[in-house]
Structure formats: structure tokens, C-alpha cells
Write a protein that holds these residues in place. Sequence first.
Motif, PDB file in Angstrom:
ATOM      1  N   ALA A  86      88.899  84.964  44.033  1.00  7.39           N
ATOM      2  CA  ALA A  86      89.658  83.909  44.738  1.00  7.39           C
ATOM      3  C   ALA A  86      90.915  83.756  43.881  1.00  7.39           C
ATOM      4  CB  ALA A  86      88.927  82.495  44.868  1.00  7.39           C
ATOM      5  N   PRO A  87      92.107  83.369  44.430  1.00  5.80           N
ATOM      6  CA  PRO A  87      93.216  83.186  43.551  1.00  5.80           C
ATOM      7  C   PRO A  87      93.210  81.962  42.620  1.00  5.80           C
ATOM      8  CG  PRO A  87      93.844  82.749  45.823  1.00  5.80           C
ATOM      9  CD  PRO A  87      92.438  83.230  45.935  1.00  5.80           C
ATOM     10  N   LEU A  88      93.649  81.844  41.350  1.00  6.52           N
ATOM     11  CA  LEU A  88      93.538  80.859  40.634  1.00  6.52           C
ATOM     12  C   LEU A  88      94.840  79.770  41.288  1.00  6.52           C
ATOM     13  CD1 LEU A  88      93.149  82.386  37.076  1.00  6.52           C
ATOM     14  CD2 LEU A  88      91.612  81.172  38.534  1.00  6.52           C
TER      15      LEU A  88
END
Length: 165
Positions: A156-158
Amino acid sequence: MGATRIISKGYRHGTRDKYSKKYRTKGLPGLSRYLTTFKRGDYVDIVADSSVQKGLPYSFYHGRTGIVFNVNRNALGVEMTKIIGNRQLRKRIHVRIEHVRKSRCAESFLRRVKENDQKKRDARLQGKSIVCKRVPQGPKEMKIVKAKPEDVEVLAPLPFVENYF
């Protein structure tokens, strides 16, 4: 006053690299080059040998493949296609044997013909019919990839964090 440039228009112009011979192949050709037998219908590659000036083909034909249509004492008649603009012309030239070698372009075809004939002979002896046509490979077989839940990692993107003061 500008210098005038002389543009070479000779028979061998622009062939410095094309007609140059490779390392350790310089000098006159060996006997095997002259003892090769050619027949009408053979595929031949025209490779100009610059050490023999007689019967040298024009530079356009260097590296071309053609079919033998005539066999003489010292030369072969070779027929090939030349594309000029939007049309194809059948060109017939006579080239000395030194500038010609047997082509390997039809080797796989002839091998396949022999194998197919053998297969047909074997099938006829067994009383079966056989299909010798080549079939395209087609799509790959279906397969299912299974994975354990602990092996699956979700990326998942930070979240973006502003770092200025």
C-alpha cells in the motif's frame, strides 16, 4: 573560391569496406572454391571476392541470393529480384565461380521434405494416413497459481508527510 569535389562514379566506387577481405583470408581462393559443382535451380549467394577481378559482379549484387539458371565453363548465370521503386524486376547476371557460394537458405526446407517423405513411407506400410502440415503453436495451457495467505504481501502507498519548517 571554393574547392571542387570530385565524386567517384567508377564501377567499384564506395566498395572499400564491402569488398575488403577478412583477417587471414587474403589472397587468391583455394581449390575447393573451383571444384564446387553447381546445377541449374541451385540457390547461390553472391559474395564478391576482390582478389579476382574477372567476372566480378556489380557491388549491388554483393550479398544477394539467387537461383542458377545457366552453368558455363567458368561462370554461372544467376537470376534474382531487384526492387526498383515500387516494382520487382527479375535480373539475370553471369558471375564467375570465385564470386559465388552455395546458399544454405533452403537447407531446413529440404530436410523437412526428406523427413515428411520418410514419415509418409512409414505410414503407408502401416496402412495409416498422416498429416505433414505444420501447425502453429497456439496459446499455452491453462494453469492455476495457488498461494498461502501468509505468502501474499499487500503493498500500500505510504501517506505523504510534509517535512518543511
